[in-house]
Motif scaffolding. Structure first.
Motif, short mmCIF file in Angstrom:
data_model
loop_
_atom_site.label_atom_id
_atom_site.label_comp_id
_atom_site.label_asym_id
_atom_site.label_seq_id
_atom_site.Cartn_x
_atom_site.Cartn_y
_atom_site.Cartn_z
N PRO A 46 0.84 -1.20 0.00
CA PRO A 46 0.00 0.00 0.00
C PRO A 46 0.87 1.26 0.00
O PRO A 46 1.88 1.32 0.72
N HIS A 47 0.51 2.22 -0.82
CA HIS A 47 1.23 3.49 -0.91
C HIS A 47 0.34 4.58 -0.30
O HIS A 47 -0.83 4.69 -0.65
N HIS A 48 0.91 5.38 0.57
CA HIS A 48 0.21 6.52 1.14
C HIS A 48 0.84 7.81 0.64
O HIS A 48 2.07 7.91 0.55
N TYR A 49 -0.02 8.76 0.30
CA TYR A 49 0.47 10.01 -0.29
C TYR A 49 0.17 11.18 0.64
O TYR A 49 -0.81 11.12 1.38
N PRO A 50 1.02 12.22 0.60
CA PRO A 50 2.22 12.39 -0.22
C PRO A 50 3.31 11.41 0.17
O PRO A 50 3.55 11.18 1.36
N LEU A 51 3.99 10.85 -0.84
CA LEU A 51 5.01 9.83 -0.66
C LEU A 51 6.38 10.47 -0.86
O LEU A 51 6.70 10.94 -1.95
N VAL A 52 7.17 10.51 0.21
CA VAL A 52 8.50 11.11 0.14
C VAL A 52 9.49 10.09 -0.43
O VAL A 52 9.52 8.94 0.02
N LEU A 53 10.26 10.50 -1.41
CA LEU A 53 11.23 9.61 -2.03
C LEU A 53 12.52 9.55 -1.21
O LEU A 53 12.76 10.36 -0.32
N GLY A 54 13.36 8.57 -1.53
CA GLY A 54 14.63 8.40 -0.84
C GLY A 54 14.56 7.30 0.20
O GLY A 54 13.56 7.16 0.91
N ARG A 55 15.63 6.50 0.28
CA ARG A 55 15.71 5.40 1.25
C ARG A 55 16.85 5.59 2.25
O ARG A 55 16.72 5.20 3.40
N ASP A 56 17.97 6.15 1.79
CA ASP A 56 19.18 6.25 2.62
C ASP A 56 19.39 7.68 3.09
O ASP A 56 19.11 8.63 2.35
N ALA A 57 19.94 7.84 4.31
CA ALA A 57 20.21 9.18 4.80
C ALA A 57 21.28 9.15 5.88
O ALA A 57 21.49 8.14 6.55
N PRO A 103 5.50 -1.98 4.06
CA PRO A 103 4.25 -1.23 4.00
C PRO A 103 3.99 -0.48 5.30
O PRO A 103 4.39 -0.93 6.38
N PRO A 104 3.29 0.66 5.21
CA PRO A 104 2.92 1.36 3.98
C PRO A 104 4.08 2.19 3.45
O PRO A 104 4.89 2.70 4.23
N ILE A 105 4.18 2.31 2.13
CA ILE A 105 5.23 3.11 1.51
C ILE A 105 4.82 4.58 1.56
O ILE A 105 3.85 4.98 0.93
N GLN A 106 5.53 5.36 2.34
CA GLN A 106 5.26 6.80 2.42
C GLN A 106 6.47 7.59 2.90
O GLN A 106 6.82 8.60 2.32
N ALA A 107 7.12 7.12 3.98
CA ALA A 107 8.26 7.84 4.52
C ALA A 107 9.45 7.74 3.58
O ALA A 107 9.63 6.73 2.90
N GLY A 108 10.28 8.79 3.57
CA GLY A 108 11.48 8.79 2.74
C GLY A 108 12.52 9.72 3.31
O GLY A 108 12.32 10.36 4.35
N THR A 109 13.65 9.82 2.62
CA THR A 109 14.79 10.57 3.14
C THR A 109 15.17 11.80 2.33
O THR A 109 16.07 12.54 2.75
N LEU A 110 14.53 12.03 1.19
CA LEU A 110 14.84 13.22 0.40
C LEU A 110 14.04 14.39 0.95
O LEU A 110 13.17 14.97 0.30
N ALA A 111 14.33 14.72 2.20
CA ALA A 111 13.61 15.74 2.94
C ALA A 111 14.52 16.29 4.02
O ALA A 111 15.54 15.68 4.38
#
Length: 315
Positions: free
Chosen positions: A54-65, A93-101
């Motif tokens: 499941p994807h939740h939006y807004p979805l922030v891109l990036g995995r590594d930080a 899941p859910p895909i939403q958090a990311g590191t390009l922030a």
């Protein structure tokens, strides 16, 4: 906070303002100083895994930080606010958090105190790619004196795989463009096969007529792209891409299959120490500001990256 995100399903990534994530139990909130880009970021941006997760939006891109701990959630006791750390947002899941922030919320299981010998950009280039390389090398279980083909050696994962294999006293054959050859030899490859000059399996068999002992495959969009014919019967295969199924491997007299990176701290902390000691080179091709992160993702999508691309944030 500013973040590169996909605002809704089917939309293109945009740079815009989003709320700072709230710290939750078992997680670490960091002020991001650098974020590593991975091909997976483009996959998630395109919604290619939407049927699996499941994807939740807004979805922030990036995995590594890599960055500085801002706050820790309940149950986290191995890091504290103010410490310099690096980590990863796993594919779960859910895909939403990311590191390009400017701020990122990371599961504590992936968060490692950054060795003093690593800068933020170098640390951010480690987690997913180095963990994938480590998993692939472990999967094939090679012995000293054997010959291993790394297909896709010129990329971010491949450069780590070449080095990890070279420490095991095996002969490493890497595939790459002509521009990659000198660097791959420096990293430990014995020879480099130009994948632009013809079928990889044929070119490898010209060097090793009986076939190589194992294959680490890091490129390709279909199982047919995996050069199984380069491997002798009885050999082993590890692939991070579209893997041949068990029947196909068995018919070729091979063992192995797909591997998945597990960038938890038990895996990434030793790799970071190797990098800090100068025993594992981290090839950062470019460091870009957040405003150019989408440009970096475009380079990855075009298959033109040589090493890792990192997005850097100011203080």
């Amino acid at each position: 906070m500013r973040a590169l995100h996909v605002p809704e399903a089917g939309a293109q990534p945009v740079l815009g303002e989003l709320p700072v994530p709230a710290v939750t139990p078992g997680h670490v909130l960091i002020k991001v100083r650098a974020a590593g880009l991975n091909p997976l970021d483009n996959v998630l941006a395109a919604g290619a895994f939407a049927e699996r997760f499941p994807h939740h939006y807004p979805l922030v891109l990036g995995r590594d930080a890599a960055g500085v701990v801002e706050a820790v959630g309940e149950g986290v006791d191995h890091v504290e606010p103010g410490q310099e750390v690096f980590g990863n947002v796993p594919l779960a899941p859910p895909i939403q958090a990311g590191t390009l922030a400017e701020y990122a919320l990371l599961p504590a299981a992936t968060v490692v105190v950054k060795p003093g010998g690593l800068d933020f950009a170098t640390a951010a280039a480690l987690p997913l790619a180095a963990a994938a390389a480590s998993a692939a090398v472990d999967k094939i279980g090679v012995q000293p004196g054997q010959v291993v083909l790394v297909n896709g050696a010129g990329g971010g994962v491949g450069r780590y795989a070449v080095q990890l294999l070279a420490t095991q006293d095996v002969t490493v054959v890497g595939t790459g463009a002509p521009a990659d050859a000198e660097r791959l030899i420096e990293l430990g490859a014995t020879s480099v096969v130009d994948f632009t000059a013809g079928p990889v399996a044929e070119r490898v068999r010209a060097l090793y007529p009986e076939g190589v002992d194992a294959l680490v495959n890091l490129v390709g969009f279909t199982p047919a792209d995996v050069p199984l014919d380069a491997v002798r019967k009885g050999g082993s295969v590890a692939t991070t891409t579209m893997a041949p199924d068990a029947d196909t491997l068995a018919a070729a007299g091979l063992t192995g299959g797909m591997v998945h990176a597990q960038p938890v701290r038990e895996t990434t902390a030793p790799l970071a120490e190797l990098a800090a000691a100068g025993l594992l080179a981290v090839d950062v091709e470019a460091v870009l500001p957040l405003e150019r992160a989408a440009e970096g993702l475009g380079v990855l999508a075009a298959g033109q990256a040589r090493g890792k691309i990192v997005v850097a944030f100011g203080d």
